[in-house]
Enzyme design. Structure first.
Site, PDB file in Angstrom:
ATOM      1  N   ASP A  68     -93.415  -1.513 -32.038  1.00  0.00           N
ATOM      2  CA  ASP A  68     -92.301  -2.328 -31.546  1.00  0.00           C
ATOM      3  C   ASP A  68     -92.542  -3.749 -32.045  1.00  0.00           C
ATOM      4  OD1 ASP A  68     -90.322  -3.589 -30.045  1.00  0.00           O
ATOM      5  OD2 ASP A  68     -91.245  -3.170 -28.099  1.00  0.00           O
ATOM      6  N   HIS A 101     -95.236  -5.649 -22.908  1.00  0.00           N
ATOM      7  CA  HIS A 101     -95.332  -4.428 -22.097  1.00  0.00           C
ATOM      8  C   HIS A 101     -96.324  -3.448 -22.707  1.00  0.00           C
ATOM      9  CE1 HIS A 101     -92.637  -2.733 -25.244  1.00  0.00           C
ATOM     10  NE2 HIS A 101     -92.146  -3.958 -25.242  1.00  0.00           N
TER      11      HIS A 101
END
Ligand code: MN
Ligand code: MN
Length: 294
Positions: free
Chosen positions: A94, A156
């Site tokens: 990501d 995250h």
């Protein structure tokens, strides 16, 4: 962390690196967002990965969760965030870049602030490092550019097929005493000349499965079966399903959303309509080292 998946994580990261330079090479002001999304997602597949989520193309005060609809007429302009996800068998990378399409000094400074904050944060990203130190470093760096971090967006933890796996990596010093454990994390500072927070905006056309339940409509069931097989618990978008099933898919998505089966993400908009820049990398934290995969 188990050794399994390290190669897939690295390969997914490698693909994002190539896709990011590809994106930088062709995105220009005035181009259809739809064309940009298609090119980026096709490139991911061409390189042997799959999109881990629809490419996010968020402009100016929209910080995240914006992807073109199948018939979108929006064009690239302003301060564009390109947030790219790639997965190999559920192992996710990501990453995000920001591009100034206006030759605007403030845009460039916002981008530099986010990028420098990410570089500095990575210096702290070692096993057992306090997450507060990472957040504090991001906050101080962005403030040193006279901007603010977006406090209610955060990095995250990432697990297989699970993009937001529960642990939060703050973009400000939150005073908590949690430490970085072994695992995979995205670190993603957002800088803004606005208030420093986002609220929910319009629906994005980005969804993910939130629970399994029955739906009466048989075509909606067929679409849901495809979603479960193809995306599992990763985010997807109406544009992809329109491509696969045609316009009937849009009604099916609506039924699945109404039944509480799908979560429909909202766009995230800066509270004072400040401009927002983002930088993001994915890391693997092991006892020995921290690997930046993207
Ligand atoms: Mn991202
Ligand atoms: Mn992320």
């Amino acid at each position: 962390m188990e050794q399994t998946g390290i190669e897939e994580l690295k390969k997914a990261g490698k693909i994002t690196q190539e896709v990011k330079s590809f994106a930088k090479s062709f995105i220009i002001k005035g181009m259809l967002l739809l064309e940009i999304a298609d090119k980026i997602e096709s490139k991911i597949r061409e390189l042997g990965g799959k999109p881990a989520f629809p490419v996010n193309l968020s402009i100016n005060e929209i910080a995240a969760h914006s992807t073109p609809a199948w018939n979108d007429s929006g064009i690239a302009h302003g301060l564009l965030k390109v947030d790219i996800g790639v997965h190999i068998d559920g192992f996710v990378a990501d990453t995000a870049i920001s591009i100034d399409l206006e030759n605007n000094l403030e845009n460039k400074k916002l981008i530099e602030a986010a990028e420098q904050a990410l570089i500095n944060a990575l210096q702290h990203a070692r096993l057992n490092a306090p997450l507060n130190d990472i957040g504090k470093s991001i906050e101080q760096t962005i403030k040193s550019f006279s901007f603010l971090p977006v406090q209610n967006l955060s990095g995250h933890s990432i697990e297989p097929w699970n993009l937001h796996a529960g642990i939060t990596v703050p973009n400000f010093g939150n005073g908590q005493n949690k430490v970085l454990e072994e695992g995979v994390y995205a670190i993603e500072p957002f800088s803004t000349n606005g208030f420093g927070a986002v609220r929910d905006g319009r629906k994005s056309g980005i969804f993910s499965v939130q629970k399994e339940a029955n739906v009466r409509d048989s075509f909606a069931r067929e679409v849901f079966a495809f979603i479960q097989k193809e995306y599992q618990t990763l985010p997807f978008c109406s544009r992809w399903l329109h491509k696969k099933f045609g316009s009937r898919a849009l009604l099916a998505l609506q039924r699945l959303e109404e039944a509480g089966i799908l979560h429909h993400y909202a766009q995230l908009v800066e509270i004072n309509k400040g401009k927002v820049a983002q930088a993001e990398h994915t890391i693997i934290v092991t006892e020995k080292e921290t690997i930046v995969t993207t």
